[in-house]
Design a protein around this motif. Structure first.
Motif, PDB file in Angstrom:
ATOM      1  N   HIS A  19     131.477  39.956  40.764  1.00 52.55           N
ATOM      2  CA  HIS A  19     130.116  40.092  40.238  1.00 52.55           C
ATOM      3  C   HIS A  19     129.716  38.860  39.436  1.00 52.55           C
ATOM      4  CE1 HIS A  19     129.337  44.104  41.628  1.00 52.55           C
ATOM      5  NE2 HIS A  19     130.441  44.573  41.061  1.00 52.55           N
ATOM      6  N   ASP A  30     129.077  36.052  41.956  1.00 49.70           N
ATOM      7  CA  ASP A  30     127.784  36.238  42.621  1.00 49.70           C
ATOM      8  C   ASP A  30     126.639  35.875  41.696  1.00 49.70           C
ATOM      9  OD1 ASP A  30     129.024  37.080  44.930  1.00 49.70           O
ATOM     10  OD2 ASP A  30     128.720  39.231  44.532  1.00 49.70           O
ATOM     11  N   TRP A  31     126.733  36.273  40.442  1.00 52.07           N
ATOM     12  CA  TRP A  31     125.689  35.965  39.474  1.00 52.07           C
ATOM     13  C   TRP A  31     125.584  34.458  39.249  1.00 52.07           C
ATOM     14  CZ3 TRP A  31     125.663  33.851  34.490  1.00 52.07           C
ATOM     15  CH2 TRP A  31     124.472  33.987  33.809  1.00 52.07           C
TER      16      TRP A  31
END
Length: 98
Positions: A6, A9-10
């Motif tokens: 996550h 991806d951010w």
């Protein structure tokens, strides 16, 4: 482990937004300059730079990935405009028309 993905991806999304902002800035600045200033500064013509910056923006928008060779080339095109062409043209023509 899921948290790491996550975060990755951010970070990639933030990087993509930064690259898109850079390319939009290069395109808007290029469009706002006087066409006669480009050859006077010893650079390629305005239509050539507009075309290259538009294509660079389209490539990154379509690929949505800034970690491949084609995206690197697109980023380099916009960066060269901002770092080399823009100062030379700005010196000749003064501030942008906008």
């Amino acid at each position: 482990m899921q948290t790491i993905y996550h975060i990755q991806d951010w970070l990639m999304f933030v990087l993509l937004l930064g690259v898109l902002a850079l390319q939009v800035w290069a395109l808007v600045d290029c469009v706002s300059r006087k066409a006669a200033a480009f050859p006077a500064a010893g650079k390629l013509t305005k239509p050539t730079w507009v075309l290259m910056t538009v294509l660079a923006l389209i490539v990154v928008l379509l690929l949505r990935d800034v970690t491949n060779l084609v995206s690197y080339i697109a980023i380099i095109i916009s960066s060269v405009y901002l770092a080399d062409v823009r100062p030379a043209v700005r010196e000749i023509s003064g501030p942008s028309r906008w």
